[in-house]
Design an enzyme around this catalytic site. Structure first.
Site, PDB file in Angstrom:
ATOM      1  N   ASP A  79       0.826  -1.211   0.000  1.00  0.00           N
ATOM      2  CA  ASP A  79       0.000   0.000   0.000  1.00  0.00           C
ATOM      3  C   ASP A  79       0.858   1.257   0.000  1.00  0.00           C
ATOM      4  OD1 ASP A  79       1.085  -0.272   2.502  1.00  0.00           O
ATOM      5  OD2 ASP A  79      -0.767   0.137   3.608  1.00  0.00           O
ATOM      6  N   LYS A  90       5.144  24.743  19.573  1.00  0.00           N
ATOM      7  CA  LYS A  90       4.876  24.052  18.310  1.00  0.00           C
ATOM      8  C   LYS A  90       6.171  23.641  17.583  1.00  0.00           C
ATOM      9  CE  LYS A  90       0.450  26.421  17.673  1.00  0.00           C
ATOM     10  NZ  LYS A  90      -0.391  27.253  16.797  1.00  0.00           N
ATOM     11  N   ASP A 100       2.800   6.583   2.172  1.00  0.00           N
ATOM     12  CA  ASP A 100       2.109   5.422   2.713  1.00  0.00           C
ATOM     13  C   ASP A 100       0.604   5.716   2.706  1.00  0.00           C
ATOM     14  OD1 ASP A 100       2.223   2.900   4.719  1.00  0.00           O
ATOM     15  OD2 ASP A 100       0.790   4.374   5.480  1.00  0.00           O
TER      16      ASP A 100
END
Length: 237
Positions: free
Chosen positions: A105, A156, A211
């Site tokens: 995949d 962040k 992916d």
């Protein structure tokens, strides 16, 4: 050359589509993701592939058959119970030369023949295709000590990781480290190889890799394949 493609998972992160459809058959534009992978392998000189199947295996076999229309000899290895990512290799006979293993995949522009040449040059027992990924954390990240005093604060932050692309090359001797018909994942196998003194190397790849684990990844891959098709399947040009 030979290859094993892992195609037996349920693909739960792509539900509800994968409730009735095996993930390797999910269409990327006008062809299943697994067909793209098979065509790329054929172009690199891989002429024999084993699909490890379990979930909805009849649909996979109905579409791909014996592989003749792709110019590849295609066989199937059936899992009665889930065996992880490495465990299915213990059921396959005839892996008596260096062989590829790949997830069924993934969408990538990786050249399998170049990776194989790298593997042979390095003389490793196993080679793992790797890709650099940057992950942005959307929160302020706190560090603290054992007494709960704040020792650091990052707003962040971005973190860089070297990740496995789900593409491997193994020497036949690696199979001796996989217990027959028992559950085993690739991280466990790799760590066992390292612990026993075997050489495991990285094949760094900076080209395209995606992916298809999540829905947004799948949608992105479909868009990218449409606009970059000649990079994935140059033989069509």
């Amino acid at each position: 050359m030979k290859a094993v493609i892992l195609a037996g998972g349920k693909g739960t992160r792509l539900a509800p589509y994968t409730l009735v459809f095996p993930k390797p058959l999910m269409p990327i534009a006008d062809m299943p993701i697994l067909e793209i992978l098979l065509r790329q392998m054929k172009r690199a000189g891989i002429d024999e592939v084993v699909l490890t199947v379990g979930y909805l295996s009849d649909l996979l076999k109905s579409y791909f058959g014996n592989g003749s229309r792709f110019g590849i000899k295609l066989n199937y290895s059936y899992e009665q119970t889930p065996l992880g990512t490495a465990g299915p290799l213990s059921l396959i006979n005839g892996l008596d030369e260096p062989f590829f293993v790949a997830n069924g995949d993934i969408l990538t522009t990786l050249d399998f023949s170049q990776m194989f040449a790298w593997h042979k040059e390095k003389g490793a027992a196993a080679t793992i295709a790797t890709h650099q990924r940057n992950v942005r954390i959307d929160f302020g990240v706190i560090q603290k000590d054992g007494d709960h005093h704040i020792t650091g604060y990052s707003e962040k932050p971005s973190l860089d990781y070297l990740v496995s692309m789900g593409i491997y090359i193994f020497e036949p001797k690696v199979l001796s480290y996989i217990p027959h018909a028992q559950y085993m994942d690739f991280p466990d196998l790799v760590l066992k190889l390292i612990d026993t003194g075997n050489s495991v190397i990285s094949y760094p790849f900076s080209g395209y890799w995606q992916d298809l684990g999540r829905l947004d990844d799948y949608n992105q891959a479909t868009s990218d394949f449409t606009t970059m098709r000649s990079q994935f399947l140059p033989e069509e040009s």
